[in-house]
Design a protein around this motif. Structure first.
Motif, PDB file in Angstrom:
ATOM      1  N   ARG A  55       3.028  10.114  -9.634  1.00 13.07           N
ATOM      2  CA  ARG A  55       2.295  10.261 -10.886  1.00 13.07           C
ATOM      3  C   ARG A  55       1.352  11.462 -10.844  1.00 13.07           C
ATOM      4  O   ARG A  55       1.280  12.259 -11.769  1.00 13.07           O
ATOM      5  CB  ARG A  55       1.491   8.990 -11.166  1.00 13.07           C
ATOM      6  CG  ARG A  55       0.646   9.136 -12.419  1.00 13.07           C
ATOM      7  CD  ARG A  55       0.542   7.885 -13.199  1.00 13.07           C
ATOM      8  NE  ARG A  55      -0.133   6.853 -12.439  1.00 13.07           N
ATOM      9  CZ  ARG A  55      -0.376   5.652 -12.912  1.00 13.07           C
ATOM     10  NH1 ARG A  55       0.025   5.328 -14.112  1.00 13.07           N
ATOM     11  NH2 ARG A  55      -0.993   4.765 -12.187  1.00 13.07           N
ATOM     12  N   ALA A  56       0.641  11.602  -9.715  1.00 12.68           N
ATOM     13  CA  ALA A  56      -0.308  12.715  -9.592  1.00 12.68           C
ATOM     14  C   ALA A  56       0.424  14.049  -9.700  1.00 12.68           C
ATOM     15  O   ALA A  56      -0.063  14.988 -10.320  1.00 12.68           O
ATOM     16  CB  ALA A  56      -1.043  12.627  -8.256  1.00 12.68           C
ATOM     17  N   ILE A  65       2.669   1.747  -3.288  1.00 12.43           N
ATOM     18  CA  ILE A  65       1.708   2.184  -4.302  1.00 12.43           C
ATOM     19  C   ILE A  65       1.363   3.647  -4.089  1.00 12.43           C
ATOM     20  O   ILE A  65       1.288   4.433  -5.028  1.00 12.43           O
ATOM     21  CB  ILE A  65       0.465   1.284  -4.238  1.00 12.43           C
ATOM     22  CG1 ILE A  65       0.842  -0.110  -4.742  1.00 12.43           C
ATOM     23  CG2 ILE A  65      -0.671   1.858  -5.046  1.00 12.43           C
ATOM     24  CD1 ILE A  65      -0.019  -1.201  -4.233  1.00 12.43           C
ATOM     25  N   GLN A 104      -2.881   8.667   1.324  1.00 13.48           N
ATOM     26  CA  GLN A 104      -2.594   9.048  -0.049  1.00 13.48           C
ATOM     27  C   GLN A 104      -2.208  10.524  -0.153  1.00 13.48           C
ATOM     28  O   GLN A 104      -1.200  10.873  -0.761  1.00 13.48           O
ATOM     29  CB  GLN A 104      -3.819   8.761  -0.919  1.00 13.48           C
ATOM     30  CG  GLN A 104      -3.561   9.025  -2.391  1.00 13.48           C
ATOM     31  CD  GLN A 104      -4.844   8.980  -3.197  1.00 13.48           C
ATOM     32  OE1 GLN A 104      -5.850   8.453  -2.756  1.00 13.48           O
ATOM     33  NE2 GLN A 104      -4.793   9.545  -4.389  1.00 13.48           N
ATOM     34  N   ASP A 153      -6.914   5.404   4.457  1.00 13.88           N
ATOM     35  CA  ASP A 153      -6.243   5.185   3.166  1.00 13.88           C
ATOM     36  C   ASP A 153      -6.178   6.477   2.361  1.00 13.88           C
ATOM     37  O   ASP A 153      -5.161   6.798   1.751  1.00 13.88           O
ATOM     38  CB  ASP A 153      -6.992   4.119   2.351  1.00 13.88           C
ATOM     39  CG  ASP A 153      -6.990   2.768   3.049  1.00 13.88           C
ATOM     40  OD1 ASP A 153      -5.954   2.414   3.624  1.00 13.88           O
ATOM     41  OD2 ASP A 153      -8.029   2.087   3.011  1.00 13.88           O
ATOM     42  N   ARG A 213       4.054   5.707  -5.523  1.00 11.69           N
ATOM     43  CA  ARG A 213       4.044   5.756  -6.981  1.00 11.69           C
ATOM     44  C   ARG A 213       2.889   6.623  -7.478  1.00 11.69           C
ATOM     45  O   ARG A 213       3.041   7.416  -8.395  1.00 11.69           O
ATOM     46  CB  ARG A 213       3.938   4.346  -7.535  1.00 11.69           C
ATOM     47  CG  ARG A 213       4.995   4.096  -8.593  1.00 11.69           C
ATOM     48  CD  ARG A 213       5.039   2.690  -9.109  1.00 11.69           C
ATOM     49  NE  ARG A 213       3.768   2.045  -9.191  1.00 11.69           N
ATOM     50  CZ  ARG A 213       3.601   0.737  -8.972  1.00 11.69           C
ATOM     51  NH1 ARG A 213       4.638   0.011  -8.655  1.00 11.69           N
ATOM     52  NH2 ARG A 213       2.435   0.192  -9.088  1.00 11.69           N
ATOM     53  N   GLU A 214       1.728   6.451  -6.849  1.00 13.65           N
ATOM     54  CA  GLU A 214       0.572   7.256  -7.264  1.00 13.65           C
ATOM     55  C   GLU A 214       0.821   8.730  -7.028  1.00 13.65           C
ATOM     56  O   GLU A 214       0.424   9.569  -7.826  1.00 13.65           O
ATOM     57  CB  GLU A 214      -0.667   6.802  -6.492  1.00 13.65           C
ATOM     58  CG  GLU A 214      -1.237   5.531  -7.047  1.00 13.65           C
ATOM     59  CD  GLU A 214      -2.721   5.437  -6.772  1.00 13.65           C
ATOM     60  OE1 GLU A 214      -3.390   6.480  -6.742  1.00 13.65           O
ATOM     61  OE2 GLU A 214      -3.213   4.316  -6.580  1.00 13.65           O
ATOM     62  N   MET A 241       0.838  -1.206   0.000  1.00 15.06           N
ATOM     63  CA  MET A 241       0.000   0.000   0.000  1.00 15.06           C
ATOM     64  C   MET A 241       0.873   1.256   0.000  1.00 15.06           C
ATOM     65  O   MET A 241       0.607   2.207  -0.728  1.00 15.06           O
ATOM     66  CB  MET A 241      -0.876  -0.042   1.259  1.00 15.06           C
ATOM     67  CG  MET A 241      -2.006   0.986   1.229  1.00 15.06           C
ATOM     68  SD  MET A 241      -3.220   0.688  -0.060  1.00 15.06           S
ATOM     69  CE  MET A 241      -3.453   2.312  -0.705  1.00 15.06           C
TER      70      MET A 241
END
Lengths: 242, 399
Positions: free
Chosen positions: B11-12, B4, B323, B319, B7-8, B1
């Motif tokens: 990317r964002a 990820i 993020q 979560d 990485r997210e 998690m």
């Protein structure tokens, strides 16, 4: 049909709503969206919720989907009393038990079709290789093999809804909730989507609860529940099954 | 998690690189300022320590004025005072009298203005300053005030280039003297002056032909082996107070400085400068953090529907919070990394230009990384919490 909302004989109840009320606001400004609903959906059923806007069908769907908490009443999903659970536990129910399909597709625009379908598995903590394989299989199931790398903006409305359905079934949920899934599609595309949902219900045995205002689409369901003024008005068997 | 989420987040943020860069500019500047300052500060300190070592360790500078500012009339030293200290102070091995002024030196058709130092016996030994070419003045020459002189490296090069100045006759004012030696190079003093820009003559010659008086401007004293400079200062202070008849309730009418004190003064100055500029950098970091918070709040608003979708498919509040927190931390860490690279590049160039050694402080870099991550957590918290508290139904309805 005597009393409203009886399950089919022989099947286990998956969704049990008992005396569910939902009131927004308080005092004079209070608006009653649901006024004491009793509804049972058996495992493997395909139920359509119908009614004019403001009749409470969408609120009912949100309660079933653990997105909204009822003001009063008791909701049991897969044997768990949802009304006794906290927000995190309800999120876990959405993660493992429920799949959602929305009218507006609700895909993440910057992710590819495959990545959108992988997203729920990400939250389940599934490893990358398995995630990819399962997402590919789900896309194949909705007839979108070869479109894995496309972004939502590169797909037609019908295709986007198929990606959304793949995302909803990739976790192999017991319950699939569809909120006006054909609301943004033309007639031909709508029937394709409904045939797909009916096929998933028949082959995978996934229980489907769908909100719609189009009688044509409701005909695909095995049971149609009519809402009016926050209550269940009447119930009928779906045309294709009756 | 977590992987990820990283990485997210990357990317964002890379979807809008210019906005991301402008957002972290405050953190970049804050981190760059701190690292550049500390790196240059370390280089400067190291350079000063080298210079102090060159000046000679365990040497006392005794001058007859109280301080640097204007004060009561100065009671000058005499040659006798130096002899007295060397004789009476057990902690002092050598005490050499000296005086200095600026004059023009002429050799043939070349001339240069330099510091002329009149030196008494023991001056070169006390300062641990060898003659590398030619010879030192003999005690006899020093006592009689012979017309001889020693050249510092800078003067030798200015007047004679590559040629040896030994045996050449040069003019100091109206005085002509013979060059008998060249001093070893000493480099810059702690105050930035060129110690090699000097001509030394016997003090007696200096008194008679240059100054026109017999004042001793300062005494250089070498601390005897086995004694610390602190002990030596205490003894010299007591002896001089008696000799100069300073009443017990009066403060010293002379000043004793040791080479370590110069170092301490410099270190204190550097430390204060670093502290001041670090405060400025801290403000910059806070401003940068507010910038990150602002953009993260905008981002949460822009992505309300995405948050709704994530909540619907099973994300818990924590979560979503994770993020957005990770996104804020990635932003501020990226800012910190850019800042570190910029600072190291700039301070390398500055160190080259100023002639300091380039010393990287890994601890400060680790601290900068830690701080920028902390900025992300602190200023990302509010936007992340706002995202996590969204009602999924309302969020999904958002266009």
């Amino acid at each position: 049909m005597s009393n409203a909302a009886q399950p089919r004989t022989g099947a286990l109840p998956l969704v049990v709503l008992e005396g569910i009320s939902r009131v927004y606001g308080s005092g004079d400004a209070a608006v009653t969206a649901l006024a004491g609903i009793d509804l049972t959906v058996a495992s493997g059923e395909f139920v359509a919720l119908m009614g004019p806007s403001g009749s409470g069908k969408s609120t009912c769907m949100n309660v079933i989907g653990c997105l909204d908490t009822p003001t009063a009443g008791r909701y049991t999903l897969a044997g768990l009393e949802v009304t006794a659970l906290d927000a995190d536990a309800r999120a876990l129910l959405r993660r493992y038990v429920i799949g959602f399909v929305f009218q507006g597709f609700h895909l993440l625009p910057r992710l590819t079709a495959l990545e959108n379908v992988e997203l729920p598995l990400l939250y389940q903590g599934v490893k990358a290789a398995e995630r990819r394989a399962r997402a590919q299989a789900a896309l194949a199931q909705v007839g979108l093999s070869g479109r894995e790398g496309h972004r939502p903006s590169e797909l037609s409305g019908g295709q986007q809804q198929r990606v959304a359905i793949a995302r909803a079934i990739v976790t192999r949920p017991q319950l699939l909730l569809a909120d006006e899934p054909t609301g943004n599609l033309d007639s031909a595309r709508s029937h394709e989507i409904m045939q797909l949902l009916a096929a998933l219900n028949a082959t995978l045995g996934v229980t489907i609860v769908m909100v719609t205002h189009e009688p044509e689409m409701a005909e695909y369901a095995g049971r149609i529940v009519h809402f009016r003024d926050g209550r269940i008005e009447r119930e009928e068997r779906g045309g294709l099954c009756g | 998690m977590w992987m990820i989420a990283w990485r997210e987040a990357v990317r964002a943020l890379s979807r809008n690189p210019l906005r991301s860069f402008l957002t972290v500019l405050g953190v970049v500047i804050g981190v760059a300022a701190v690292i550049a300052l500390v790196t240059l500060g370390r280089g400067a300190t190291a350079a000063v320590q080298q210079q102090i070592a060159a000046m000679g360790s365990n040497v006392l500078f005794i001058s007859p004025s109280r301080g640097f500012g204007p004060g009561s009339a100065t009671v000058p030293f005499s040659v006798e005072d130096a002899r007295f200290l060397e004789r009476e102070a057990a902690t002092i091995a050598i005490a050499a009298p000296a005086a200095a002024t600026n004059r023009t030196v002429i050799a043939g058709n070349q001339s240069t203005t330099t510091q002329i130092v009149g030196i008494g016996e023991g001056y070169l030994a006390a300062r641990q300053w060898p003659v590398i070419e030619g010879r030192e003045p003999t005690p006899g020459e020093l006592r009689s005030g012979a017309a001889v002189c020693l050249f510092g490296q800078t003067v030798a090069t200015a007047l004679f280039g590559d040629r040896s100045p030994i045996g050449e006759r040069v003019r100091l004012d109206k005085l002509t003297c013979t060059v008998i030696g060249v001093l070893a190079a000493k480099g810059q003093s702690a105050f930035g002056s060129d110690q090699d820009d000097v001509v030394m003559v016997p003090l007696r010659l200096y008194h008679r032909r240059i100054a026109g008086n017999t004042q001793v401007r300062f005494i250089i004293a070498a601390v005897a082996p086995g004694y610390t400079s602190r002990e030596a200062i205490a003894e010299v202070q007591q002896l001089l107070r008696e000799r100069r008849r300073v009443a017990p309730n009066e403060s010293d009418n002379f000043r004793i400085t040791d080479s370590r004190e110069i170092e301490r003064t410099f270190t204190a100055t550097t430390r204060m400068l670093t502290a001041l500029l670090s405060a400025v950098a801290a403000i910059s970091l806070v401003v940068g953090g507010i910038g990150i918070m602002n953009i993260m709040l905008v981002s949460v608003t822009e992505r309300t529907r995405e948050i709704g979708i994530r909540l619907a498919i099973g994300a818990r509040a924590v979560d979503v919070m994770t993020q957005f927190l990770v996104e804020a931390v990635v932003l501020s860490l990226a800012g910190g990394a850019i800042g570190i690279v910029l600072a190291l590049g700039a301070s390398y160039l500055a160190a080259q230009a100023l002639g300091f050694p380039f010393l990287v402080d890994l601890g400060v870099i680790a601290l900068a990384v830690l701080f920028s991550a902390a900025v992300g957590v602190v200023f990302g918290f509010l936007p992340a919490r706002r995202a996590a508290r969204l009602d999924p139904i309302v969020a999904l309805r958002q266009e």
